[in-house]
Design a protein around this motif. Structure first.
Motif, PDB file in Angstrom:
ATOM      1  N   ALA A  69       8.175  29.631  55.353  1.00  0.00           N
ATOM      2  CA  ALA A  69       7.929  29.862  56.777  1.00  0.00           C
ATOM      3  C   ALA A  69       9.256  30.184  57.455  1.00  0.00           C
ATOM      4  O   ALA A  69      10.300  29.610  57.113  1.00  0.00           O
ATOM      5  CB  ALA A  69       7.306  28.629  57.409  1.00  0.00           C
ATOM      6  N   THR A  70       9.231  31.108  58.387  1.00  0.00           N
ATOM      7  CA  THR A  70      10.435  31.520  59.109  1.00  0.00           C
ATOM      8  C   THR A  70      10.404  30.957  60.534  1.00  0.00           C
ATOM      9  O   THR A  70       9.352  30.502  61.001  1.00  0.00           O
ATOM     10  CB  THR A  70      10.537  33.049  59.168  1.00  0.00           C
ATOM     11  OG1 THR A  70       9.547  33.532  60.090  1.00  0.00           O
ATOM     12  CG2 THR A  70      10.311  33.681  57.796  1.00  0.00           C
ATOM     13  N   LYS A  82       2.199  30.421  53.385  1.00  0.00           N
ATOM     14  CA  LYS A  82       3.632  30.137  53.375  1.00  0.00           C
ATOM     15  C   LYS A  82       3.886  28.633  53.247  1.00  0.00           C
ATOM     16  O   LYS A  82       3.042  27.805  53.609  1.00  0.00           O
ATOM     17  CB  LYS A  82       4.292  30.654  54.658  1.00  0.00           C
ATOM     18  CG  LYS A  82       4.292  32.164  54.776  1.00  0.00           C
ATOM     19  CD  LYS A  82       5.084  32.624  55.993  1.00  0.00           C
ATOM     20  CE  LYS A  82       5.160  34.146  56.064  1.00  0.00           C
ATOM     21  NZ  LYS A  82       5.996  34.591  57.214  1.00  0.00           N
ATOM     22  N   TYR A  84      15.131  27.388  57.389  1.00  0.00           N
ATOM     23  CA  TYR A  84      14.984  28.680  56.711  1.00  0.00           C
ATOM     24  C   TYR A  84      16.335  29.285  56.325  1.00  0.00           C
ATOM     25  O   TYR A  84      16.533  29.717  55.185  1.00  0.00           O
ATOM     26  CB  TYR A  84      14.204  29.647  57.605  1.00  0.00           C
ATOM     27  CG  TYR A  84      14.015  31.018  56.993  1.00  0.00           C
ATOM     28  CD1 TYR A  84      13.036  31.243  56.026  1.00  0.00           C
ATOM     29  CD2 TYR A  84      14.838  32.085  57.367  1.00  0.00           C
ATOM     30  CE1 TYR A  84      12.871  32.488  55.459  1.00  0.00           C
ATOM     31  CE2 TYR A  84      14.675  33.338  56.807  1.00  0.00           C
ATOM     32  CZ  TYR A  84      13.691  33.534  55.847  1.00  0.00           C
ATOM     33  OH  TYR A  84      13.534  34.776  55.278  1.00  0.00           O
ATOM     34  N   LEU A 114       6.009  31.084  46.324  1.00  0.00           N
ATOM     35  CA  LEU A 114       5.493  30.960  47.683  1.00  0.00           C
ATOM     36  C   LEU A 114       6.572  31.300  48.708  1.00  0.00           C
ATOM     37  O   LEU A 114       7.677  30.756  48.648  1.00  0.00           O
ATOM     38  CB  LEU A 114       4.998  29.527  47.908  1.00  0.00           C
ATOM     39  CG  LEU A 114       4.175  29.257  49.172  1.00  0.00           C
ATOM     40  CD1 LEU A 114       2.858  30.030  49.128  1.00  0.00           C
ATOM     41  CD2 LEU A 114       3.903  27.761  49.307  1.00  0.00           C
ATOM     42  N   PRO A 115       6.278  32.188  49.672  1.00  0.00           N
ATOM     43  CA  PRO A 115       7.255  32.511  50.720  1.00  0.00           C
ATOM     44  C   PRO A 115       7.507  31.321  51.644  1.00  0.00           C
ATOM     45  O   PRO A 115       6.633  30.471  51.850  1.00  0.00           O
ATOM     46  CB  PRO A 115       6.594  33.654  51.493  1.00  0.00           C
ATOM     47  CG  PRO A 115       5.465  34.126  50.643  1.00  0.00           C
ATOM     48  CD  PRO A 115       5.037  32.973  49.805  1.00  0.00           C
ATOM     49  N   ASP A 123       7.468  31.920  62.691  1.00  0.00           N
ATOM     50  CA  ASP A 123       6.116  31.502  62.310  1.00  0.00           C
ATOM     51  C   ASP A 123       5.648  30.300  63.127  1.00  0.00           C
ATOM     52  O   ASP A 123       5.117  29.319  62.585  1.00  0.00           O
ATOM     53  CB  ASP A 123       6.065  31.173  60.819  1.00  0.00           C
ATOM     54  CG  ASP A 123       6.107  32.402  59.939  1.00  0.00           C
ATOM     55  OD1 ASP A 123       5.451  33.405  60.289  1.00  0.00           O
ATOM     56  OD2 ASP A 123       6.804  32.371  58.903  1.00  0.00           O
TER      57      ASP A 123
END
Length: 263
Positions: free
Chosen positions: A146-147, A229, A256, A143-144, A150
């Protein structure tokens, strides 16, 4: 009522319903006979790691589940700092691809390194994130994260998903099976009303005003997911699924850079 950690040290250990913070994440389950499961996480339903292959759980070297986590790379898992602070890598396992904790399905991976955010002290003071390095790669979708850009994923009302093998009620029994539920992200002002120590830079809350759906003891470290995300890691709360007290999660976007430095 005291804030409680949302952590379950082992499946056989007594669940602590009110001791300090709720650092184990979401939703528990009232479960559990050998033939079925209650349809609650609190307030959720049974789901499968075949659909959500990045959901994992943390276990002792003897197999007792105590927290959740998220596979974010073939050999990396994000979880809550309170789950692993003070633990040795050699005494920790990550279980992937196992819906039923009583089965032998999936992979049990050793842990070669535990990174805990250097500013972590307690879940309620923030920085409740950790990264586990696995002793082997897991061939799976991950799973990516969150940046910082976002921001829309953290807007009040955003629909998010929670997952875990924890209890289905505060102080109840742990779920035998993976459960999932949908909860809305709450506003910072709502969360600050519930928790005077709430920090919008390090935390995010999710839950319905009336309660009823939440993470619970044993879910700590597990994922809060929106927009495909990882936006949060289950941290703490007051009770489980109580009206006016949403679950609190580590705000992944805020961490992040430090998390990706470990990947």
């Amino acid at each position: 009522m005291a804030k409680t950690l949302r952590r379950l040290f082992t499946v056989l250990a007594a669940t602590v319903a009110a001791v300090g913070l709720m650092t184990t994440a979401p939703a528990s389950a009232e479960t559990s006979s050998d033939t079925g499961v209650s349809p609650f996480i609190v307030g959720g339903s049974r789901v499968s790691t075949s659909t959500y292959p990045w959901v994992v759980y943390l276990a002792t070297s003897t197999g007792g589940q105590f927290c959740g986590g998220t596979l974010v790379k073939a050999n990396k898992v994000v979880t809550a700092a309170h789950c692993v602070s003070g633990r040795s890598a050699s005494s920790t396992r990550v279980v992937h691809g196992r819906d039923d904790k009583q089965s032998t399905a999936g992979t049990v991976a050793t842990v070669s390194r535990i990174w805990v955010h250097p500013s972590y002290r307690t879940a309620s003071s923030g920085y409740d994130v950790a990264v586990l390095t696995l002793g082997t790669n897991i061939n799976s979708t991950y799973l990516p994260l969150a940046t910082p850009s976002d921001t829309a994923l953290y807007a009040a009302g955003t629909s998010a998903r929670i997952y875990g093998w924890g209890t289905t009620s505060s102080g109840g029994s742990a779920s035998r099976y993976l459960l999932g539920a949908t909860v809305p992200v709450t506003s910072d002002s709502t969360c600050r009303t519930a928790y005077s120590n709430y920090s919008p830079t390090s935390m995010v809350c999710a839950g319905y005003p009336q309660g009823g759906t939440d993470t619970c003891q044993g879910d700590s470290g597990g994922p809060l997911v929106a927009g495909g995300k990882l936006i949060g890691a289950t941290s703490f709360g007051r009770g489980c699924a109580l009206a006016g007290y949403p679950g609190v999660y580590a705000r992944i976007a805020s961490y992040y850079s430090v998390i990706t430095a470990q990947l």
